[in-house]
Design a protein around this motif. Structure first.
Motif, PDB file in Angstrom:
ATOM      1  N   LYS A 181      66.564 -14.919   7.156  1.00 56.12           N
ATOM      2  CA  LYS A 181      65.311 -15.681   7.196  1.00 56.12           C
ATOM      3  C   LYS A 181      64.107 -14.774   6.993  1.00 56.12           C
ATOM      4  CE  LYS A 181      62.747 -18.958  10.097  1.00 56.12           C
ATOM      5  NZ  LYS A 181      62.737 -19.675  11.396  1.00 56.12           N
ATOM      6  N   SER A 182      64.103 -13.635   7.679  1.00 54.73           N
ATOM      7  CA  SER A 182      62.959 -12.718   7.553  1.00 54.73           C
ATOM      8  C   SER A 182      62.874 -12.112   6.158  1.00 54.73           C
ATOM      9  CB  SER A 182      63.058 -11.612   8.603  1.00 54.73           C
ATOM     10  OG  SER A 182      64.212 -10.828   8.397  1.00 54.73           O
TER      11      SER A 182
ATOM     12  N   GLU B  34      60.549 -13.647   3.283  1.00 53.45           N
ATOM     13  CA  GLU B  34      59.094 -13.534   3.299  1.00 53.45           C
ATOM     14  C   GLU B  34      58.546 -12.856   2.057  1.00 53.45           C
ATOM     15  OE1 GLU B  34      58.087 -11.580   6.905  1.00 53.45           O
ATOM     16  OE2 GLU B  34      58.681 -13.268   8.189  1.00 53.45           O
TER      17      GLU B  34
ATOM     18  N   LYS C  37      68.716 -14.688  11.378  1.00 49.74           N
ATOM     19  CA  LYS C  37      67.327 -14.218  11.491  1.00 49.74           C
ATOM     20  C   LYS C  37      66.982 -13.174  10.435  1.00 49.74           C
ATOM     21  CE  LYS C  37      66.694 -15.163  16.413  1.00 49.74           C
ATOM     22  NZ  LYS C  37      66.378 -14.592  17.747  1.00 49.74           N
ATOM     23  N   ASP C  38      67.943 -12.280  10.148  1.00 50.76           N
ATOM     24  CA  ASP C  38      67.688 -11.243   9.148  1.00 50.76           C
ATOM     25  C   ASP C  38      67.494 -11.857   7.767  1.00 50.76           C
ATOM     26  OD1 ASP C  38      67.855  -9.251  11.019  1.00 50.76           O
ATOM     27  OD2 ASP C  38      69.992  -8.867  10.664  1.00 50.76           O
TER      28      ASP C  38
END
Length: 264
Positions: free
Chosen positions: A46-47, A50, A43-44
């Motif tokens: 992936k974020s 951005e 998740k880290d």
């Protein structure tokens, strides 16, 4: 713009970099897929994507570097020093060439390239200078230019000869390219995609590869059409209109891997 849309927009160009970095379409595309899979699982990570193009390339660089280290550690236990050294050259592009590709082929600033590689901008600049010096020392080869625009063909001729290479021929059509290779097989090919008589530079290159393995750099105004990852596609792609330093870097990287096929 959603994260998925941001990644989709930049993905063709990450494939271009990955292919040039590894000297192979299949290997480069595999590392791009591994990067996306890692982002889905973390998740880290992936974020962090951005932020656009730089974070995507930085994530790719981490995946690629860690994967190479694992392969090197496994191989070192059973290979001779000479074999291990040979495999290392085939498996990894040195830092100075990474810096050169990022700042020329991908047109990142020194600051952006530093963020991707995890080093200071001035260190990136030093690495680029090292790479340029290496290019000046490279062994010369014979080059076939397949290009139907006379001015562009002449510009490429001047660039190639300034690097110390010789021109074995120029061609504006597939037929002309066949005539050149009937007399001499080039050591490198620079090819446009769309040729004067409606023939394809891809087909002209296939004629050459039927004879032997030759590194090929395709020069096109529409690189994204050949960066889908869905079929056999070129390893080395330069976008028109091109900067001379971009072609220079692509030539150096293609010759670095030497016998790598440009398709597949």
């Amino acid at each position: 713009m959603s994260l998925g849309e941001q990644i989709a927009k930049n993905l063709p160009y990450l494939r271009r970099y990955a292919r040039a970095l590894t000297g192979s379409q299949s290997t480069g595309d595999a590392f791009v897929r591994a990067t996306l899979e890692a982002a889905l699982a973390d998740k880290d990570l992936k974020s962090s994507l951005e932020g656009g193009r730089v974070p995507l390339y930085r994530a790719f660089n981490k995946v690629w570097s860690s994967a190479y280290m694992e392969v090197a550690e496994e191989g070192g236990e059973v290979q001779s020093h000479e074999d291990a050294a040979s495999d290392r050259l085939r498996a990894i592009t040195p830092l100075n060439r990474q810096a050169l590709l990022l700042t020329t082929l991908e047109d990142f600033s020194m600051q952006e390239a530093g963020e991707i590689m995890g080093i200071a901008p001035d260190e990136v600049e030093g690495l680029v200078q090292e790479a340029v010096q290496e290019i000046d020392r490279e062994t010369s080869t014979s080059v076939l230019i397949i290009e139907d625009e006379p001015l562009i063909s002449m510009q490429l001729e001047d660039l190639v000869t300034s690097l110390g290479h010789e021109i074995c021929g120029t061609a504006a059509t597939r037929t002309q390219a066949q005539q050149v290779i009937a007399e001499k097989t080039p050591g490198l090919v620079l090819a446009d995609i769309q040729l004067a008589d409606g023939s394809s530079g891809l087909d002209a290159v296939d004629d050459i590869l039927a004879i032997g393995s030759v590194p090929v750099i395709f020069i096109t105004a529409y690189p994204e059409r050949l960066l889908t990852g869905d079929r056999p596609e070129p390893t080395y792609l330069v976008t028109k209109p091109f900067q001379e330093q971009t072609v220079r870097a692509a030539i150096s990287q293609a010759l670095f891997f030497g016998s790598s096929r440009p398709l597949g």
